[in-house]
Write an enzyme that holds these catalytic residues in place. Structure first.
Site, PDB file in Angstrom:
ATOM      1  N   ASP A  65       0.801  -1.230   0.000  1.00 56.72           N
ATOM      2  CA  ASP A  65       0.000   0.000   0.000  1.00 56.72           C
ATOM      3  C   ASP A  65       0.832   1.277   0.000  1.00 56.72           C
ATOM      4  OD1 ASP A  65       1.037  -0.380   2.518  1.00 56.72           O
ATOM      5  OD2 ASP A  65      -0.852  -0.274   3.598  1.00 56.72           O
ATOM      6  N   HIS A  66       2.093   1.191   0.424  1.00 52.89           N
ATOM      7  CA  HIS A  66       2.900   2.406   0.580  1.00 52.89           C
ATOM      8  C   HIS A  66       3.598   2.821  -0.704  1.00 52.89           C
ATOM      9  CE1 HIS A  66       2.246   1.964   4.861  1.00 52.89           C
ATOM     10  NE2 HIS A  66       3.032   2.983   5.138  1.00 52.89           N
ATOM     11  N   ASP A 120       3.969  -1.228  11.330  1.00 51.49           N
ATOM     12  CA  ASP A 120       3.540   0.109  10.967  1.00 51.49           C
ATOM     13  C   ASP A 120       2.953   0.738  12.213  1.00 51.49           C
ATOM     14  OD1 ASP A 120       2.774   1.744   8.214  1.00 51.49           O
ATOM     15  OD2 ASP A 120       1.522   2.227   9.952  1.00 51.49           O
ATOM     16  N   ARG A 380      -0.286  12.806  10.299  1.00 49.45           N
ATOM     17  CA  ARG A 380       1.044  13.364  10.614  1.00 49.45           C
ATOM     18  C   ARG A 380       1.313  14.588   9.752  1.00 49.45           C
ATOM     19  NH1 ARG A 380       3.900   7.574  11.410  1.00 49.45           N
ATOM     20  NH2 ARG A 380       3.254   7.468  13.585  1.00 49.45           N
ATOM     21  N   SER A 542       6.854   7.192  12.753  1.00 49.64           N
ATOM     22  CA  SER A 542       6.884   5.927  12.019  1.00 49.64           C
ATOM     23  C   SER A 542       7.671   4.827  12.733  1.00 49.64           C
ATOM     24  CB  SER A 542       7.526   6.176  10.651  1.00 49.64           C
ATOM     25  OG  SER A 542       8.050   4.987  10.114  1.00 49.64           O
ATOM     26  N   ARG A 544       9.458   2.733  11.160  1.00 45.97           N
ATOM     27  CA  ARG A 544      10.496   2.278  10.225  1.00 45.97           C
ATOM     28  C   ARG A 544      11.799   1.927  10.941  1.00 45.97           C
ATOM     29  NH1 ARG A 544      10.082   8.133   7.286  1.00 45.97           N
ATOM     30  NH2 ARG A 544       7.954   7.397   7.330  1.00 45.97           N
TER      31      ARG A 544
END
Ligand code: MIC
Ligand code: SF4
Length: 647
Positions: A65-66, A120, A380, A542, A544
């Site tokens: 999706d990203h 996520d 965000r 995030s 990440r």
């Protein structure tokens, strides 16, 4: 008499080890996992590195999706890897175009009372359906897929007591913005939020999910709504009535803190540049010119949200000075909008339709012009996240966004003379799981497709005996993982660490001066260790893990800050970087970029509660600082080994 909160009940049913005392390290069983493509490639590479033949969870889903721009071969290479590794390891694969992980998971897989771990930070969206849904780094999700329990601190529970009901034009988004104005984005590490009270029943599941989604911005571990008749009706409408089970707190449950919110008193709000907790009312912003409106993201792209937008746009045109883009959260939402005729209404009004994915929320296109206001229904608005330096991003509800698109400025929907449309969830959602690929029962023969842009997760070296460090960067409060590892146009390098590491802290590079990557590499090549100095709330945002992996790859061994956010701190540990916090916060002011910092006997020192480090200034003067080690025994062992993979 039992007096447990809903959160305590889920925890009790999933505890593997540890005592249920706030702050204590505990581990819990994970029922479901989710990954998305931008963090997922690393997670599955890590799973492969751990030699796990098949996932051990009840359900694991891999979403794409990203990274869907496919500007160059990298994205599609990732998708092919993800699809094949999912088939090989027993993971359901949600194809690109099927929607944003959190929206789709809520629709098709979320189950009250279950635990979900996702790579996520907005995984807590699942709290809207009564799940304990937690965001984590890819490595922790890989471990959960391998059947290992998830390690965290037993939470403090903040109870949010909802009373009353929302007035027309006031939305679920305004509830979470209100909560952000109370709790802020700082200081909530180690807490979970639980909603209770009579106001809960007035909110639909997608509205609840908006609130739990953006609860991530509070920095809490997750947010949870009870599972009630509303939840049951939603699951039945998704053809999943059997997945329902009730969940609520006992009548006299005790919370560590209670925040009352009377929904009837709320008004439309916005998070102003450049932090989700910089809240003002729309009344205060009224009249401010708007150049761009985008409606979508995992916070606000449900069928209910976009039906509301269509009802407002019906028979109207967007303002000539505004562009409006709409990204439906899922294929289910898009198909239902198409069938209801709402899509045609939205197109007629002048909106640009984007594909079902994260898109502009992660800086993939639609960057605003310089010196213009962009209004988004996202979660965000960190500086530069839109892809434009000096951006002015405001986060609002779909109702407020649609009004701004028509008016060309902030203003109330009443001003448009629209009668408030009462939008209810449908009795039956359209169910079509054909873009969801089920794994074969036996995936051992599946060939895993690994194109040349897919690298291996790099390994760290074991923790050195002594730290001979240099401060490579000194950052300010609330340094986000977007600051550390920018996404947007660089997102396509998520599977290629040497390439991605070039842009660590890119936003802070001064023209004509060496970048962070160049400075860190120089320190490493001189045989010393890179150290990052952060301030309060370091590593927010995030999940990440690249914000740990890439600095690690450049030789960073330690991060020192006043406070480090939960997911980032865990990611640092997983990749063998020591996270430390100042015992005396004033010491932050005494240290600068370029100063040297040394710890003798580092491997023994981190076994204690406090480490003493000697800072040597560039003028040769030196002094000692005390740094707190807030790590479990297992964390310390992982760091000594140089990270999880070494271990
Ligand atoms: C985000 O909203 O910042 C992201 C992009 O979804 C991240 C994950 C990532 O960086 O890939 C998140 O929230 O964890
Ligand atoms: Fe995607 Fe944005 Fe949601 Fe992150 S916050 S998952 S980038 S839509």
């Amino acid at each position: 008499m039992a007096k447990n909160t809903a959160i305590q009940k889920i925890l009790a049913a999933h505890m593997v080890s540890g005592d249920a005392v706030p702050g204590n390290p505990v581990s819990i069983r994970i029922d479901q996992t989710l990954t998305q493509d931008a963090t997922g490639t690393m997670a599955y590479l890590e799973l492969e590195a751990m030699k796990v033949p098949k996932v051990a969870t009840e359900l694991s889903v891999s979403y794409v999706d990203h990274n869907m721009m496919q500007n160059g071969p990298e994205n599609r290479n990732d998708h092919l890897y993800l699809q094949s590794v999912a088939a090989s390891k027993g993971v359901v694969f949600s194809r690109p175009g099927n929607g944003i992980c959190h929206q789709v998971h809520l629709e098709r897989f979320g189950k009250p009372g279950k635990t979900l771990l996702g790579s996520d930070s907005h995984t807590p969206t699942g709290g809207g359906i009564g799940m304990m849904a937690i965001g984590a780094g890819g490595m922790d999700v890989a471990l959960a897929m391998a059947g290992k329990p998830f390690r965290m601190a037993y939470p403090k529970i903040i109870g949010v007591e909802l009373t009353g009901s929302l007035s027309p034009w006031v939305a679920a988004k305004d509830v979470i913005l209100k909560l952000l104005s109370i709790l802020s984005t700082k200081g909530n590490v180690g807490c979970m939020v639980e909603f209770f009270g009579p106001g809960v029943a007035t909110l639909s599941v997608p509205q609840r999910a908006t609130i739990t989604n953006m609860g991530a911005e509070l920095g809490v571990t997750c947010s949870v709504f009870p599972s009630d008749e509303v939840t049951k009706k939603f699951l039945e409408a998704q053809g999943r009535g059997d997945d329902w089970s009730p969940l609520c707190a006992d009548a006299d449950a005790e919370y560590d803190r209670v925040i009352p919110i009377d929904l009837s008193t709320l008004e439309p709000l916005a998070a102003c540049p450049s932090s989700p907790d910089n809240i003002k009312s729309i009344a205060e912003l009224s009249g401010m010119k708007v150049g761009q409106v985008i409606i979508g993201s995992c916070t606000n792209s449900s069928f209910r949200d976009l039906s509301m937008v269509a009802a407002m746009l019906k028979g109207r045109q967007i303002h000539p000075d505004v562009t409006l883009a709409i990204a439906p959260g899922s294929r289910q939402v898009l198909k239902m909008l198409a069938d209801s005729g709402d899509l045609a209404v939205i197109i007629a009004a002048g909106a640009r339709i984007l594909e079902c994915g994260c898109g502009p929320c992660i800086g993939q296109g639609q960057s605003p012009a310089n010196d213009t206001v962009t209004v988004r229904t996202f979660n965000r608005n960190f500086p530069g996240r839109t892809g434009t330096k000096g951006d002015q991003a405001y986060l609002v509800s779909p109702e407020t966004a649609a009004a701004a698109a028509i008016l060309g400025e902030f203003g109330s929907a009443e001003k448009l003379g629209i009668e408030f449309p009462q939008i209810n969830d449908p009795d039956a959602f359209q169910i079509d799981d054909t873009m969801m690929i089920q794994p074969p029962a036996d995936g051992t023969g599946v060939e895993i497709i690994r194109k040349p842009t897919i690298g291996n997760p790099p390994l760290n070296t074991p923790l050195p005996d002594a730290l001979d460090g240099e401060i490579v960067i000194k950052t300010q409060d609330k340094t986000s993982t977007d600051d550390i590892m920018p996404a947007g146009v660089h997102l396509k390098h998520r599977s290629n660490i040497p390439e991605y590491a070039k842009v660590v802290f890119e936003r802070f590079t001064e023209p004509g001066k060496p970048s962070f990557a160049q400075r860190a590499a120089a320190v490493r090549d001189a045989g010393r260790h890179g150290v990052i100095l952060g301030r309060d709330s370091y590593g927010q945002g995030s999940s990440r893990e690249h914000a740990a992996i890439c600095p690690m790859y450049l030789g960073v061994k330690m991060v020192i800050a006043m406070a480090i956010e939960r997911i980032h701190a865990a990611n640092l540990v997983n990749f063998g970087i020591v996270p430390l916090t100042f015992v005396n916060k004033e010491d932050y002011d005494k240290i600068d970029q370029g100063d040297r910092i040394a710890v003798a006997g580092l491997r023994d020192a981190i076994m204690e509660d406090v480490v003493t480090a000697t800072v040597t200034k560039q003028d040769g003067t030196s002094f000692d600082v005390q740094l707190a080690v807030k790590l479990s025994a297992e964390d310390r062992a992982i760091i000594l080994a140089g990270g999880r993979l070494n271990m």
